[in-house]
Write a protein that holds these residues in place. Structure first.
Motif, PDB file in Angstrom:
ATOM      1  N   MET A  54      -1.768  52.233  67.238  1.00  0.00           N
ATOM      2  CA  MET A  54      -0.960  53.401  67.565  1.00  0.00           C
ATOM      3  C   MET A  54       0.001  53.066  68.693  1.00  0.00           C
ATOM      4  O   MET A  54      -0.391  52.489  69.706  1.00  0.00           O
ATOM      5  N   SER A  55       1.264  53.399  68.519  1.00  0.00           N
ATOM      6  CA  SER A  55       2.261  53.108  69.538  1.00  0.00           C
ATOM      7  C   SER A  55       2.120  54.076  70.702  1.00  0.00           C
ATOM      8  O   SER A  55       1.771  55.245  70.518  1.00  0.00           O
ATOM      9  N   THR A  56       2.380  53.590  71.902  1.00  0.00           N
ATOM     10  CA  THR A  56       2.336  54.440  73.098  1.00  0.00           C
ATOM     11  C   THR A  56       3.649  54.304  73.856  1.00  0.00           C
ATOM     12  O   THR A  56       4.306  53.266  73.803  1.00  0.00           O
ATOM     13  N   ILE A  57       4.005  55.371  74.546  1.00  0.00           N
ATOM     14  CA  ILE A  57       5.236  55.366  75.330  1.00  0.00           C
ATOM     15  C   ILE A  57       4.917  55.753  76.765  1.00  0.00           C
ATOM     16  O   ILE A  57       4.138  56.677  77.010  1.00  0.00           O
ATOM     17  N   GLU A  58       5.486  55.022  77.698  1.00  0.00           N
ATOM     18  CA  GLU A  58       5.300  55.296  79.123  1.00  0.00           C
ATOM     19  C   GLU A  58       6.677  55.415  79.775  1.00  0.00           C
ATOM     20  O   GLU A  58       7.527  54.537  79.615  1.00  0.00           O
ATOM     21  N   TRP A  59       6.871  56.512  80.515  1.00  0.00           N
ATOM     22  CA  TRP A  59       8.136  56.697  81.224  1.00  0.00           C
ATOM     23  C   TRP A  59       8.078  55.948  82.554  1.00  0.00           C
ATOM     24  O   TRP A  59       7.199  56.184  83.369  1.00  0.00           O
ATOM     25  N   LEU A  60       9.037  55.062  82.768  1.00  0.00           N
ATOM     26  CA  LEU A  60       9.129  54.318  84.020  1.00  0.00           C
ATOM     27  C   LEU A  60      10.006  55.049  85.021  1.00  0.00           C
ATOM     28  O   LEU A  60       9.808  54.943  86.236  1.00  0.00           O
ATOM     29  N   SER A  61      11.006  55.755  84.511  1.00  0.00           N
ATOM     30  CA  SER A  61      11.908  56.552  85.339  1.00  0.00           C
ATOM     31  C   SER A  61      12.573  57.566  84.422  1.00  0.00           C
ATOM     32  O   SER A  61      12.207  57.688  83.247  1.00  0.00           O
ATOM     33  N   ALA A  62      13.558  58.290  84.947  1.00  0.00           N
ATOM     34  CA  ALA A  62      14.231  59.280  84.129  1.00  0.00           C
ATOM     35  C   ALA A  62      15.070  58.659  83.019  1.00  0.00           C
ATOM     36  O   ALA A  62      15.484  59.355  82.090  1.00  0.00           O
ATOM     37  N   LEU A  88       9.645  51.598  67.378  1.00  0.00           N
ATOM     38  CA  LEU A  88      10.471  52.065  68.487  1.00  0.00           C
ATOM     39  C   LEU A  88      11.432  53.146  68.014  1.00  0.00           C
ATOM     40  O   LEU A  88      11.603  54.185  68.668  1.00  0.00           O
ATOM     41  N   SER A  89      12.024  52.933  66.834  1.00  0.00           N
ATOM     42  CA  SER A  89      12.963  53.911  66.293  1.00  0.00           C
ATOM     43  C   SER A  89      12.267  55.246  66.037  1.00  0.00           C
ATOM     44  O   SER A  89      12.817  56.317  66.326  1.00  0.00           O
ATOM     45  N   ASP A  90      11.044  55.183  65.504  1.00  0.00           N
ATOM     46  CA  ASP A  90      10.288  56.426  65.258  1.00  0.00           C
ATOM     47  C   ASP A  90       9.987  57.157  66.557  1.00  0.00           C
ATOM     48  O   ASP A  90      10.115  58.384  66.640  1.00  0.00           O
ATOM     49  N   LEU A  91       9.574  56.406  67.576  1.00  0.00           N
ATOM     50  CA  LEU A  91       9.258  57.027  68.863  1.00  0.00           C
ATOM     51  C   LEU A  91      10.487  57.662  69.496  1.00  0.00           C
ATOM     52  O   LEU A  91      10.416  58.755  70.060  1.00  0.00           O
TER      53      LEU A  91
END
Length: 375
Positions: free
Chosen positions: A1-9, A28-31
């Motif tokens: 499962m892909s995960t996304i983490e925000w590093l900054s705005a 990446l495109s799906d996310l």
């Protein structure tokens, strides 16, 4: 499962459970689509030691820019003559002369006192004050102080019961010991040209008044400008449906609290003890910090959306950066000139009004002299 983490705005890190480049790009495109994001530049893709695809990308929100022409922001009224006279009165009070009196205190006298509070016979933390100057009869947060001071002379002490109004013992009944060190009368200087000379290089009282009027207007302009920037960006971000990512807000909140704790630690104070002394629940502090962080993130995201519009070519001159009251909006980092132009574009698009309901231009708001003249 892909995960996304925000590093900054404007930056994310994505981990994809595969090592195939094409599959990584597809994930990446799906996310990006799910989170309404678009790439600002080609992403940095590599495979980590666990055989997973790791992507770092600079992004912005892929949301349509709403119609901004209907947004209206009103700033407070500029200081008037009453404000200037009030500040002059404040200066007179600070320049007043206290003359010691050899008699008991009466209403209207100024007494210098030392105070010490105890609860159940134990000293109250931060409950001792020295050299406090108080006008007898003027009222005080510590109920009973005025009545106790009436008739006291220098060198005399007394105790009285009162309800504490701050700190961890707020609301508790305490015994307050008061010692009078001086009873004085106050003489205010005459409000004339001589007084003006005491306040600086002024020849006349009119010169002092003019200087104060300009100084107060310039300070007000800076505050109003910062407030207008924040209001405008918040309204536009809400209209665009931009919301700060919870994970990023929480991470920045933790970092800010850690910084606060470290700063307090340099003077030997724990954050928990400081909050208790200020009678501030930690949840309240978290709520204030979280709201400020979210506003900053949403402001940055909105300005990136404006600056990312096709063919965007905002004003060359950025608006004056707001002061420390609103660090959430000021584009202060290197390489954010485009974001600054986006802010200028926003301020030129919305309707600005002053405290009297009159129209105000962005140029007037950005220039303290023109703003003061307009007010």
């Amino acid at each position: 499962m892909s995960t996304i983490e925000w590093l900054s705005a404007r930056a994310i890190r994505v981990v994809v459970p595969c090592s195939d480049a094409e599959t990584i790009r597809a994930h990446l495109s799906d996310l990006l689509g799910t989170h309404r994001l678009t790439l600002c530049r080609p992403p940095d893709i590599h495979v980590n030691e666990a055989g997973q695809g790791a992507v770092t990308a600079e992004v912005r929100m892929a949301v349509p820019l709403p119609d901004l022409t209907g947004l209206e922001v009103t700033v407070d009224a500029m200081p008037d003559d009453r404000t200037v006279e009030g500040y002059l009165a404040h200066l007179r009070e600070h320049a007043a002369i206290l003359t010691p009196l050899r008699r008991p205190a009466r209403s209207g006298d100024f007494v210098t006192v030392d105070l010490r509070a105890t609860v159940d016979g134990r000293d109250v933390e931060r409950g001792e004050w020295h050299g406090v100057v108080h006008e007898v009869g003027a009222g005080h947060a510590l109920d009973g102080l005025d009545e106790t001071l009436l008739g006291m002379s220098a060198g005399e002490s007394a105790t009285f019961g009162t309800t504490l109004v701050g700190g961890r013992h707020r609301g508790q009944v305490a015994e307050l010991a008061v010692t009078v060190t001086q009873v004085s009368s106050r003489t205010l200087p005459e409000l004339d040209d001589s007084f003006a000379g005491l306040m600086g290089d002024f020849q006349t009282l009119d010169e002092l008044r003019s200087a104060l009027a300009w100084r107060l207007a310039a300070r007000a302009a800076a505050r109003h400008r910062a407030a207008a920037y924040e209001k405008a960006v918040a309204l536009a971000a809400a209209r665009a449906g931009i919301t700060a990512p919870d994970g990023l807000v929480q991470r920045l909140l933790n970092e800010q609290k850690r910084h606060i704790s470290q700063s307090l630690g340099t003077v030997g104070v724990a954050l928990e003890d400081y909050l208790a002394a200020e009678d501030t629940p930690e949840d309240d502090l978290d709520a204030v910090l979280r709201a400020a962080i979210a506003r900053r993130i949403e402001a940055e995201m909105l300005l990136d959306v404006i600056a990312g519009e096709p063919g965007f070519d905002g004003p060359i001159d950025e608006p004056a950066q707001p002061g420390p009251e609103v660090p959430s909006v000021a584009p202060a980092e290197a390489g954010t000139a485009r974001r600054g132009r986006a802010l200028a574009h926003l301020m030129n698009t919305i309707v600005l009004k002053d405290g009297n309901g009159d129209l105000l231009s962005a140029e007037q708001l950005a220039d303290p002299r023109r703003y003061a003249a307009a007010g």
